[in-house]
Scaffold this motif. Structure first.
Motif, short mmCIF file in Angstrom:
data_model
loop_
_atom_site.label_atom_id
_atom_site.label_comp_id
_atom_site.label_asym_id
_atom_site.label_seq_id
_atom_site.Cartn_x
_atom_site.Cartn_y
_atom_site.Cartn_z
N UNK A 158 51.98 62.55 65.96
CA UNK A 158 52.94 62.41 67.06
C UNK A 158 52.19 62.20 68.37
N UNK A 159 51.11 62.93 68.55
CA UNK A 159 50.31 62.76 69.77
C UNK A 159 49.23 61.71 69.52
N UNK A 160 49.10 60.80 70.44
CA UNK A 160 48.06 59.78 70.36
C UNK A 160 47.19 59.86 71.61
N UNK A 161 45.90 60.10 71.43
CA UNK A 161 45.00 60.09 72.59
C UNK A 161 45.00 58.70 73.24
N UNK A 162 44.55 58.61 74.48
CA UNK A 162 44.47 57.30 75.13
C UNK A 162 43.61 56.32 74.30
N UNK A 163 44.10 55.12 74.16
CA UNK A 163 43.44 54.12 73.32
C UNK A 163 42.03 53.81 73.83
N UNK A 164 41.85 53.74 75.14
CA UNK A 164 40.51 53.46 75.68
C UNK A 164 39.51 54.53 75.26
N UNK A 165 39.94 55.79 75.25
CA UNK A 165 39.05 56.87 74.83
C UNK A 165 38.70 56.73 73.35
N UNK A 166 39.67 56.36 72.54
CA UNK A 166 39.41 56.19 71.11
C UNK A 166 38.42 55.05 70.87
N UNK A 167 38.60 53.96 71.59
CA UNK A 167 37.67 52.83 71.46
C UNK A 167 36.26 53.24 71.88
N UNK A 168 36.19 54.01 72.95
CA UNK A 168 34.89 54.50 73.42
C UNK A 168 34.25 55.41 72.37
#
Length: 162
Positions: free
Chosen positions: A136-146
């Motif tokens: 349900x919670x998704x971390x910020x996509x930019x952080x995941x890519x990093x």
């Protein structure tokens, strides 16, 4: 009102539980045998990973029964688990993995972030170095890519493909 709060609290606790189970059991040596099917391409309606949903459904059913007979609070906890299961089904199985009869890819907002976060979870082959374990919670996509870049796994997989 108290029962409603129990249901809401249970949904929140289930997200933490699902994160933990997904991160350390499903992606660990104990649970990868079932979960691996979820990370592999296939054309089946069901996958071995769906057994996890069955396990949680059995737990909820037991809680419904015990709650009905002896401890009503457990009935409301079971309802919260069931609500979480429905949210999971719609967001994860439906929205992200398109396991419903129509195709919809969100273009903006939180649904897009959730979709992208889970797609990044599947960007890695195997069980190691994955990101975004919640449903349900998704971390910020930019952080995941990093995080994926920092792990070096994307570079290694890109080199293997060439």
């Amino acid at each position: 009102m108290t029962n409603f709060l129990i249901v809401v609290a249970t949904v929140l606790v289930m997200e933490l539980t699902a994160y933990s189970v997904h991160r350390w059991i499903m992606h660990g040596p104990l649970g990868w045998g079932w979960h691996k099917s979820h990370h592999e391409e296939h054309d089946h309606a069901l996958e071995k990973n769906d057994l996890y949903g069955l396990v949680f459904a059995v737990i909820a059913t037991v809680l419904f029964t015990v709650g009905w007979i002896w401890a009503p609070v457990l009935w409301w906890i079971a309802l919260g688990m069931t609500v979480y299961g429905l949210i999971y089904f719609v967001l994860h199985d439906g929205l992200v993995h398109q396991r419903w009869p129509f195709r919809y890819i969100p273009r903006k907002g939180y649904a897009r972030r959730l979709y992208q976060a889970h797609r990044l979870h599947h960007a890695v082959e195997g069980r190691d170095h994955c990101v975004s374990f919640g449903f349900i919670y998704a971390p910020p996509v930019d952080k995941l890519k990093q995080d994926l870049k920092m792990s070096g796994v994307l570079r290694a997989e890109a080199q293997e493909r060439t």
